[in-house]
Design a protein around this motif. Structure first.
Motif, PDB file in Angstrom:
ATOM      1  N   VAL A 150       0.859  -1.188   0.000  1.00  0.00           N
ATOM      2  CA  VAL A 150       0.000   0.000   0.000  1.00  0.00           C
ATOM      3  C   VAL A 150       0.894   1.235   0.000  1.00  0.00           C
ATOM      4  O   VAL A 150       2.074   1.175   0.357  1.00  0.00           O
ATOM      5  CB  VAL A 150      -0.945   0.016   1.215  1.00  0.00           C
ATOM      6  N   TYR A 151       0.327   2.362  -0.407  1.00  0.00           N
ATOM      7  CA  TYR A 151       1.127   3.576  -0.502  1.00  0.00           C
ATOM      8  C   TYR A 151       0.341   4.780  -0.013  1.00  0.00           C
ATOM      9  O   TYR A 151      -0.897   4.750   0.100  1.00  0.00           O
ATOM     10  CB  TYR A 151       1.576   3.817  -1.946  1.00  0.00           C
ATOM     11  N   THR A 152       1.071   5.828   0.292  1.00  0.00           N
ATOM     12  CA  THR A 152       0.495   7.157   0.466  1.00  0.00           C
ATOM     13  C   THR A 152       1.179   8.070  -0.542  1.00  0.00           C
ATOM     14  O   THR A 152       2.334   7.844  -0.922  1.00  0.00           O
ATOM     15  CB  THR A 152       0.715   7.693   1.892  1.00  0.00           C
ATOM     16  N   ALA A 153       0.467   9.093  -0.979  1.00  0.00           N
ATOM     17  CA  ALA A 153       1.015  10.011  -1.986  1.00  0.00           C
ATOM     18  C   ALA A 153       0.642  11.438  -1.614  1.00  0.00           C
ATOM     19  O   ALA A 153      -0.465  11.708  -1.140  1.00  0.00           O
ATOM     20  CB  ALA A 153       0.497   9.672  -3.377  1.00  0.00           C
ATOM     21  N   ARG A 154       1.595  12.308  -1.847  1.00  0.00           N
ATOM     22  CA  ARG A 154       1.363  13.744  -1.653  1.00  0.00           C
ATOM     23  C   ARG A 154       1.431  14.401  -3.024  1.00  0.00           C
ATOM     24  O   ARG A 154       2.473  14.380  -3.683  1.00  0.00           O
ATOM     25  CB  ARG A 154       2.411  14.342  -0.719  1.00  0.00           C
ATOM     26  N   ALA A 155       0.311  14.947  -3.471  1.00  0.00           N
ATOM     27  CA  ALA A 155       0.218  15.533  -4.810  1.00  0.00           C
ATOM     28  C   ALA A 155       0.002  17.038  -4.695  1.00  0.00           C
ATOM     29  O   ALA A 155      -1.037  17.486  -4.202  1.00  0.00           O
ATOM     30  CB  ALA A 155      -0.916  14.890  -5.590  1.00  0.00           C
ATOM     31  N   HIS A 156       0.995  17.804  -5.140  1.00  0.00           N
ATOM     32  CA  HIS A 156       0.882  19.265  -5.178  1.00  0.00           C
ATOM     33  C   HIS A 156       0.397  19.650  -6.571  1.00  0.00           C
ATOM     34  O   HIS A 156       1.078  19.399  -7.570  1.00  0.00           O
ATOM     35  CB  HIS A 156       2.233  19.905  -4.867  1.00  0.00           C
ATOM     36  N   ILE A 157      -0.794  20.259  -6.632  1.00  0.00           N
ATOM     37  CA  ILE A 157      -1.453  20.536  -7.912  1.00  0.00           C
ATOM     38  C   ILE A 157      -1.596  22.045  -8.082  1.00  0.00           C
ATOM     39  O   ILE A 157      -2.180  22.731  -7.232  1.00  0.00           O
ATOM     40  CB  ILE A 157      -2.844  19.880  -7.972  1.00  0.00           C
ATOM     41  N   THR A 158      -1.036  22.557  -9.163  1.00  0.00           N
ATOM     42  CA  THR A 158      -1.146  23.984  -9.475  1.00  0.00           C
ATOM     43  C   THR A 158      -1.597  24.146 -10.921  1.00  0.00           C
ATOM     44  O   THR A 158      -1.456  23.229 -11.740  1.00  0.00           O
ATOM     45  CB  THR A 158       0.193  24.706  -9.275  1.00  0.00           C
ATOM     46  N   GLY A 159      -2.141  25.320 -11.236  1.00  0.00           N
ATOM     47  CA  GLY A 159      -2.563  25.582 -12.602  1.00  0.00           C
ATOM     48  C   GLY A 159      -3.411  26.833 -12.681  1.00  0.00           C
ATOM     49  O   GLY A 159      -3.532  27.592 -11.707  1.00  0.00           O
ATOM     50  N   THR A 160      -4.028  27.032 -13.836  1.00  0.00           N
ATOM     51  CA  THR A 160      -4.841  28.233 -14.050  1.00  0.00           C
ATOM     52  C   THR A 160      -6.096  27.887 -14.841  1.00  0.00           C
ATOM     53  O   THR A 160      -6.098  26.954 -15.661  1.00  0.00           O
ATOM     54  CB  THR A 160      -4.060  29.309 -14.828  1.00  0.00           C
ATOM     55  N   PHE A 161      -7.162  28.643 -14.545  1.00  0.00           N
ATOM     56  CA  PHE A 161      -8.368  28.655 -15.371  1.00  0.00           C
ATOM     57  C   PHE A 161      -8.407  29.949 -16.170  1.00  0.00           C
ATOM     58  O   PHE A 161      -7.986  31.003 -15.674  1.00  0.00           O
ATOM     59  CB  PHE A 161      -9.633  28.580 -14.504  1.00  0.00           C
ATOM     60  N   ASN A 162      -8.909  29.864 -17.389  1.00  0.00           N
ATOM     61  CA  ASN A 162      -9.130  31.068 -18.186  1.00  0.00           C
ATOM     62  C   ASN A 162     -10.596  31.054 -18.622  1.00  0.00           C
ATOM     63  O   ASN A 162     -10.926  30.817 -19.792  1.00  0.00           O
ATOM     64  CB  ASN A 162      -8.201  31.103 -19.387  1.00  0.00           C
ATOM     65  N   LEU A 163     -11.479  31.282 -17.635  1.00  0.00           N
ATOM     66  CA  LEU A 163     -12.904  31.157 -17.890  1.00  0.00           C
ATOM     67  C   LEU A 163     -13.430  32.178 -18.898  1.00  0.00           C
ATOM     68  O   LEU A 163     -14.280  31.825 -19.731  1.00  0.00           O
ATOM     69  CB  LEU A 163     -13.676  31.255 -16.571  1.00  0.00           C
ATOM     70  N   PRO A 164     -12.982  33.450 -18.876  1.00  0.00           N
ATOM     71  CA  PRO A 164     -13.513  34.392 -19.871  1.00  0.00           C
ATOM     72  C   PRO A 164     -13.311  33.917 -21.305  1.00  0.00           C
ATOM     73  O   PRO A 164     -14.208  34.046 -22.141  1.00  0.00           O
ATOM     74  CB  PRO A 164     -12.725  35.678 -19.574  1.00  0.00           C
ATOM     75  N   ALA A 165     -12.138  33.374 -21.605  1.00  0.00           N
ATOM     76  CA  ALA A 165     -11.885  32.880 -22.957  1.00  0.00           C
ATOM     77  C   ALA A 165     -12.791  31.696 -23.290  1.00  0.00           C
ATOM     78  O   ALA A 165     -13.276  31.564 -24.422  1.00  0.00           O
ATOM     79  CB  ALA A 165     -10.426  32.481 -23.098  1.00  0.00           C
TER      80      ALA A 165
END
Length: 433
Positions: A109-124
Motif C-alpha cells: 500500500v502507498y500514500t502520496a502527496r500531490a501538489h497541484i497547481t494551474g490556471t483557469f481562463n474562464l472568460p476565454a
C-alpha cells in the motif's frame, strides 16, 4: 515383421493412455491456482476497502450551469464542464515498508502527496462557447469546483491553499462521469474577469496503482516513488524516467490534442470510458508474483510429463530393464505433486526458495525410486540429475519474460536430439518382437 501383443508399440499406447489420465489432476491443479489467485484478489479488495484502492486523480475542473433557450421559448439547463488552461502535478509516492497482510497474502500500500497547481481562463472559454449564440446563458454564480478522486476512501487531507475558489467543504458529487468531490464556487471570485490560478495539495492513500487524468490544455506530471519495479504500460508513456534499485522518477507532458475529447463539453458529451482511456500513471508491479509463475509452470506440466515418460521409455530399451505402466503412473503423479508442492511452499517462503525445495525433493525422490526400478544406483543418480536439469529449464521458462520461447525451443531441441542420438542404433523391429 509383425507386431504382437507384447510389442513396444502396444506398451507405448498404454503409457500414452496413462499420460492422458494424468491430465485430470493437472486440470484440477490449474483450477487450484486460479482459485488461489481469486482469493488473493479478494484480499487486495479487502485491504483497499479499508485503506484506499486504485487511485485516479486530476487537477480541479469547473462545472457551470448553462441555460439554453429554444425557439419556442423553452429553457433547458445542463452543466458545462470547463478544464484548466494548464495543470502541473508534482507527486511524491511512498510505499509503506510494512505491507498489509491478510492470511498468507501480502499487499503493498502507498500514500502520496500531490501538489497541484494551474490556471483557469474562464472568460476565454465563455467567449468561445457563446460566440454567435445569444440563446446561451452562463450562470457562473451557480458553478461548482470539482476535484476528481478515484477512491475518496483513501483521501487523507486537502491543504486549504487549494480551496480559495470554493465556498465550502468538498463533498462527493455524482454528476460527473468519474468520481469527484465538489464544492460551490465562492461568490465574488475573479473567475469571470480573467485568468485565475489554483494551488492545492492532496494527501491520498491507495493500493496497486496511481493514475492521472490529463484534463487541462497542457498537463504536466512529475512523480517520484520508492518502488523498485514501476509499470508504465497504461495510457501515455513517460517522456522521461529514471529507474534505480529502490526508487523511480517519471515525467509526462500531455496536450489536449492528444486526447479523444476537448477542453470543454456539456454534460453527457463525454463518457467515463473516454476519460479513463486517457488516464496514465504508475502501477506497483510485483515481478515475483508467485501465482502468475505457478500458473505458467502448470502450463508446461503436460509437456514435461510427456518428456519424462519418453525419457523413461527410452531408458527401458537402453538398459534392457522393463518398467511397468503402474510405475509410469506413480512417476507421473510424483511429477504432478511437484506443482502442488511448489504452490503450497511459495505462499510461505517465496517462489525461488519454494522452487528449489520442491525441485530438490522431487529429484531425490525420483532418483531413489528409479534406482530401485532399474536395480542400479548409477541409473538412479543419473535419472535424478536429469530431472534436476529438466526443472532447471522449467524455472528458466517460468521466470524469463523475454527469452522463454528461445530457451524452451532450444531445450526441447536438445532433448529430442539427445533421444535420437541415444536410440539411433536400436533396431525397433527387433525390439518389437
Amino acid at each position: 515383421m509383425g507386431w504382437d501383443s507384447g510389442s513396444s508399440i502396444r506398451k507405448a499406447a498404454v503409457i500414452s493412455a496413462v499420460a492422458l489420465l494424468l491430465l485430470i489432476p493437472m486440470t484440477m491443479l490449474r483450477g487450484l491456482v486460479s482459485e488461489r489467485t481469486v482469493m488473493r484478489e479478494q484480499a487486495v479488495e479487502t485491504v483497499a476497502r479499508g485503506w484506499g484502492g486504485r487511485q485516479l486523480i486530476a487537477a480541479p475542473i469547473l462545472a457551470i450551469p448553462v441555460t439554453t433557450t429554444g425557439s419556442d421559448g423553452t429553457a433547458r439547463t445542463c452543466d458545462w464542464y470547463v478544464m484548466p488552461h494548464s495543470a502541473d502535478l508534482d507527486v511524491e509516492l511512498t510505499v509503506q515498508k510494512e505491507r498489509r497482510r491478510l492470511g498468507v497474502y501480502e499487499i503493498p500500500v502507498y500514500t502520496a502527496r500531490a501538489h497541484i497547481t494551474g490556471t483557469f481562463n474562464l472568460p476565454a472559454e465563455i467567449a468561445a462557447l457563446t460566440s454567435g449564440d445569444q440563446s446561451l446563458t452562463v450562470q457562473v454564480e451557480r458553478g461548482r469546483l470539482l476535484l476528481p478522486v478515484g477512491d475518496p476512501r483513501g483521501l487523507r487531507g486537502i491543504e486549504p491553499a487549494g480551496l480559495q475558489l470554493a465556498s465550502g467543504p468538498l463533498e462527493p458529487w455524482g454528476g460527473f462521469p468519474v468520481p469527484v468531490l465538489a464544492a460551490p464556487l465562492r461568490s465574488g471570485t475573479e473567475l469571470a474577469r480573467g485568468a485565475t490560478a489554483f494551488d492545492l495539495t492532496l494527501q491520498i492513500a491507495g493500493t496497486e496503482s496511481l493514475w492521472f487524468l490529463p484534463l487541462a490544455h497542457l498537463s504536466r506530471v512529475n512523480i517520484r516513488g520508492n518502488w523498485p519495479d514501476p509499470g508504465f504500460t497504461h495510457g501515455y508513456l513517460p517522456g522521461e524516467r529514471s529507474l534505480l534499485p529502490d526508487r523511480f522518477t517519471a515525467a509526462w507532458q500531455v496536450l489536449d490534442l492528444n486526447r479523444s475529447f476537448g477542453s470543454r463539453w456539456l454534460a453527457g458529451a463525454v463518457s467515463a470510458n473516454q476519460l479513463r482511456d486517457s488516464a496514465f500513471g504508475v502501477d506497483l508491479v510485483q515481478p515475483v508474483d508467485l501465482y502468475q509463475r505457478a500458473e505458467r509452470a502448470v502450463k508446461y506440466a503436460e509437456l514435461f510429463i510427456g518428456l519424462s515418460f519418453l525419457t523413461l521409455f527410452l531408458c527401458e530399451h537402453l538398459l534392457h530393464r522393463a518398467v511397468h505402466p503402474i510405475q509410469y503412473a506413480l512417476l507421473g503423479l510424483a511429477l504432478g505433486t511437484f506443482f502442488l508442492l511448489l504452490l503450497a511452499l511459495a505462499e510461505q517462503t517465496g517462489f525461488l526458495c519454494a522452487y528449489v525445495l520442491a525441485a530438490t525433493a522431487l529429484s531425490l525422490l525420483l532418483g531413489c525410486y528409479l534406482a530401485g526400478a532399474f536395480a542400479s544406483r548409477t541409473a538412479g543418480a543419473a535419472s535424478g540429475a536429469s530431472f534436476a536439469a529438466v526443472y532447471a529449464l522449467l524455472y528458466l521458462l517460468v521466470t524469463s519474460e523475454d527469452y522463454a520461447l528461445l530457451a524452451g525451443t532450444l531445450g526441447l531441441f536438445a532433448m529430442l536430439a539427445a533421444a535420437m542420438v541415444l536410440t539411433r542404433k536400436i533396431d525397433w523391429y527387433e525390439t518389437a518382437k
